[in-house]
Design an enzyme around this catalytic site. Structure first.
Site, PDB file in Angstrom:
ATOM      1  N   CYS A 120       1.451  50.754  16.958  1.00  0.00           N
ATOM      2  CA  CYS A 120       1.619  52.053  16.302  1.00  0.00           C
ATOM      3  C   CYS A 120       2.657  51.962  15.190  1.00  0.00           C
ATOM      4  CB  CYS A 120       2.030  53.108  17.326  1.00  0.00           C
ATOM      5  SG  CYS A 120       0.760  53.510  18.534  1.00  0.00           S
ATOM      6  N   GLU A 174       5.740  49.682  15.803  1.00  0.00           N
ATOM      7  CA  GLU A 174       6.740  48.783  16.356  1.00  0.00           C
ATOM      8  C   GLU A 174       7.061  47.646  15.400  1.00  0.00           C
ATOM      9  OE1 GLU A 174       4.037  50.198  19.727  1.00  0.00           O
ATOM     10  OE2 GLU A 174       4.070  50.081  17.552  1.00  0.00           O
TER      11      GLU A 174
END
Length: 786
Positions: free
Chosen positions: A430, A432
């Protein structure tokens, strides 16, 4: 979009995801005959070779990029050695209304009779759960946290440019060199290193064989077709597959196919969460594109066609479905392959190229679920590129999201990475952050921060079950001031986090011992040199992330307690706790009072924002630098994906006026409806969070389409992104859709089948979401102006 791409896109869009049991059957056969004969790394590598040797090879009509995860497009493999589906799981997947996976009844019978009996008690999930402490299970079942590795293998992994310069035969030579130089006299780990290196060597052979089998099939198909144009294409495919990935690619087509075989290898070996990502794909492909243009062997339309074929291939690989109770939940088909576009190069200069624009055009034209793309914006990024991305964003699909490239670099430097490794790093999954091709960054699941406050307000008891799952942190009626309450919150937080990390460390070791990933290890720098697996600390950098959820909900709840209970005394602790127990029923006047008279996060209000800063600081103090078997590797992510909906179901009413069981705030976004002063105030509130101390934050924003119309709307959108990033923001993403459209889609789903919306760190088809997720998106504040 040419005729070929129209055909392939339509096929991909309309094909229903299904479960293939082929991998499970082949793995079961192999383990039945070989378990116990070899050291574990070699056993895993030989099983991988067996899969690459025997799995069905598929080349579809008109394809240019070849290879599927299963025996056909959108056929998902299962991984019984990690977690074994039951017949009940398959029946649920076959019948659930959203994100359904079709499973043939014959396959369910085969699984039940052949696969399940062998793996019962042998799966890694069974081994892990048989030895978990009761206090962990109580907190897990109470919704205080989740654990990724109980469903899938660990690993958010993205690649650097190595595979475009180095073939697998070159990597095998490096493996042989390391084996030759093992110190059998002074190194007590020489035996383990030798086993791992042997396994890596076998894994390289497996993927080379996998590619050669595609070449053989393409040659066979070329002999059988009467279409001379297709015959030439198939012979080209065969030539490509004979060359890569055994050798480094020579042209644009081979470079794309190289990555795709690499991707398929990693998701065949294990079902890592998330799937492999290519990292800075535009930067990796740019030299091949420029060479082809220069030599006249490639033009823009041909490159776009090859990229479109790749895009469709990624869309053909849905995420492996879950097992157990979570199989009943409607999740997503998205396997979170993220492509970073733009950003900076290894020397810190602008990374945007013509390929970056090409990929944005492919993303916009195809409008498929995956792969997801994020534009990385630095101070060196041309305004033209940002504007081009904003034009696509305002179409409303949620793609691409935007990342602050300069912040991503600073986050990595703060974790001790080399400057050049930070420049070539980026984001995967997402949001990270990681160092591409050089890091094993492992996600350990989500932490429900508002639930921890709920435990404080109930002295360690879960009010939804009446069970004592936390520690006794004090009777809330006896707290003398806000600092008393906050100290109890920090005490409860430390307990929950320590329980989680102790068990996370145990689970990590279980994967390192029983489910190593030799092929993945080949691809990540220093695993070969160290003779150690990706899961065993072999990578240059090792990071463990805990994703913290509900910062908006917990901040606003603490703001209510601080202002009204402890400062002005307008609300008693007893009356507030009674209202929470009653889920605000019979206490609407009090609920309206706290909802309308409290400073809330997301409005550039110093009172609320200072509480957010305090909570964020506590999360960093409690998590950051905690030790794993690989060192002081734990760090904070501020991310919920869709877990804020699940966590909301496990959470009673909260002091900020939120009702029980409804979603808590997502990512670092404000609570639903609490951001009342527009998007500029939201980003100014978020700028007070020192985001470079995290491994990533997620901010959702929703606009009415009318706000972004014309060049003026585009200018405002671009300016908002630049402003937020200049203030230190990590990430921002947009939904551009009105509530009326979403309600129509709920009533007439067949008419809105292609409506993409931004859910969390990914987009999904709105009509594929369950009611909870649809309502959560509708409930997000729809900004009507800047």
């Amino acid at each position: 979009m040419n005729e070929r791409i129209e055909y392939l896109r339509k096929e991909s869009f309309e094909t229903a995801p299904s479960v293939s049991i082929e991998r499970a059957v082949l793995t079961t056969e192999f383990y039945k005959s070989n378990e116990g004969k070899y050291p574990v790394p070699i056993l895993r590598a030989k099983n991988f070779y067996n899969l690459c040797e025997k799995k069905t090879i598929y080349i579809g009509d008109r394809e240019l990029i070849v290879g599927e995860r299963g025996p056909r497009p959108k056929a998902v493999s299962t991984f019984p050695e990690l977690n074994c589906h039951t017949a009940e799981d398959f029946e649920i997947l076959n019948s659930r209304p959203m994100t359904r996976y079709t499973v043939a009844q014959e396959d369910i019978s085969t699984y039940s009779e052949y696969v399940v009996p062998y793996w019962k008690g042998r799966t890694l999930r069974d081994r892990i759960f048989s030895n978990l402490p009761e206090e962990w299970l109580d907190l897990y079942e109470g919704g205080c946290f989740t654990e990724f590795m109980e469903q899938r293998a660990p690993g958010h992994t993205a690649l650097d440019g190595t595979i475009y310069r180095t073939g697998l035969l070159d990597l095998k030579a490096g493996i042989a060199c390391t084996m030759k130089n093992l110190d059998w006299i002074n190194d007590p780990h020489a035996t383990e290193k030798n086993e791992e290196l042997q396994a890596m060597d076998i894994a390289c052979d497996a993927v080379i064989l996998f590619a050669e089998r595609h070449a053989a099939l393409a040659e066979k198909m070329s002999e059988e077709t009467a279409d001379s144009k297709r015959r030439a294409e198939l012979l080209k495919i065969a030539d490509v597959c004979r060359h890569v990935p055994a050798h480094a690619p020579r042209d644009f087509h081979e470079a794309v196919q190289t990555y795709w075989f690499t991707h398929l290898g990693t998701i065949t070996e294990l079902n890592g969460w998330d799937a492999m990502s290519p990292g800075h794909f535009d930067q990796h492909l740019a030299p091949f594109y420029e060479k082809g243009i220069r030599e006249g062997t490639l033009d823009r339309e041909k490159a776009k066609e090859i990229l479109s074929c790749f895009w469709i291939k990624v869309n053909n690989t849905p995420a492996p479905p879950k097992v157990g109770v979570t199989a009943a939940e409607s999740g997503t088909y998205n396997d979170f392959t993220q492509i970073n576009l733009g950003g900076v190069t290894e020397d810190g200069t602008n990374g945007v190229s013509e390929v970056s624009y090409l990929m944005l055009d492919v993303l916009d034209e195809l409008q498929l679920l995956q792969p997801q793309a994020g534009v990385h914006i630095s101070t060196k990024t041309p305004e033209r590129f940002l504007r081009h991305a904003c034009r696509i964003m305002r179409r409303g699909s949620g793609y691409p999201s935007a990342f602050n490239s300069d912040a991503v670099v600073m986050e990595q430097l703060g974790m001790g990475k080399r400057v050049e490794d930070a420049y070539t790093g980026g984001t995967s999954g997402c949001i990270e952050t990681g160092s591409f091709g050089k890091e094993a960054y492992i996600l350990h699941g989500y932490l429900n921060v508002p639930k921890i406050l709920e435990l404080v307000l109930n002295n360690g008891t879960d009010p939804l079950t009446g069970k004592k799952i936390g520690i006794a942190s004090g009777d809330p009626l006896e707290f003398r001031d806000f600092d008393d309450l906050y100290r109890a919150f920090e005490k409860q937080l430390a307990h929950v986090v320590n329980v989680k990390i102790r068990t996370d460390n145990y689970i990590q070791r279980m994967f390192a011992r029983h489910a190593p990933a030799p092929y993945l290890s080949v691809l990540i720098h220093d695993c070969i040199e160290n003779g150690k697996d990706y899961y065993d600390g072999g990578a240059r950098y090792n990071t463990d992330y805990i994703q913290c959820c509900g910062i908006g909900t917990v901040t606003d709840s603490l703001s209510v307690l601080k202002r009204h209970v402890f400062e002005d005394g307008s609300v008693s602790m007893n009356s507030l706790l009674e209202a929470l127990r009653d889920n605000w029923k019979g206490h609407e006047e009090l609920r309206q009072f706290v909802w309308n008279r409290t400073p809330f996060f997301g409005n550039d209000d110093e009172y609320a924002d200072s509480i957010m800063q305090r909570v964020y600081g506590s999360l960093l103090d409690t998590i950051d630098g905690k030790r794993s078997p690989k060192g002081s590797t734990y760090h904070v992510n501020m991310l919920s994906t869709t877990c804020h909906i699940y966590f909301g179901k496990k959470l009673g009413a909260t002091p900020n006026g939120r009702f029980a069981h409804v979603p808590e705030s997502d990512g670092t976004s404000p609570s639903h409806g609490a951001d009342r002063r527009g998007p500029t105030a939201v980003v100014k509130s978020l700028s007070k969070m020192n985001q470079v101390k995290s491994g990533g934050t997620l901010l959702n924003q929703r606009f009415l389409p009318s706000v972004l119309e014309g060049e003026g709307g585009l200018e405002k959108m671009a300016r908002l992104i630049r402003t937020y990033f200049n203030l230190g923001g990590h990430h921002i993403q947009f939904n551009v859709v009105d509530t009326e459209t979403l309600r129509k889609a709920q009533k007439h789903p067949d008419e809105y089948r292609g409506l993409l919306v931004r859910v969390a760190g990914y987009s999904d088809y709105f009509v594929d979401l369950d009611d909870h997720h649809q309502e959560e998106i509708i409930a997000r504040t729809a900004h009507e102006s800047f």
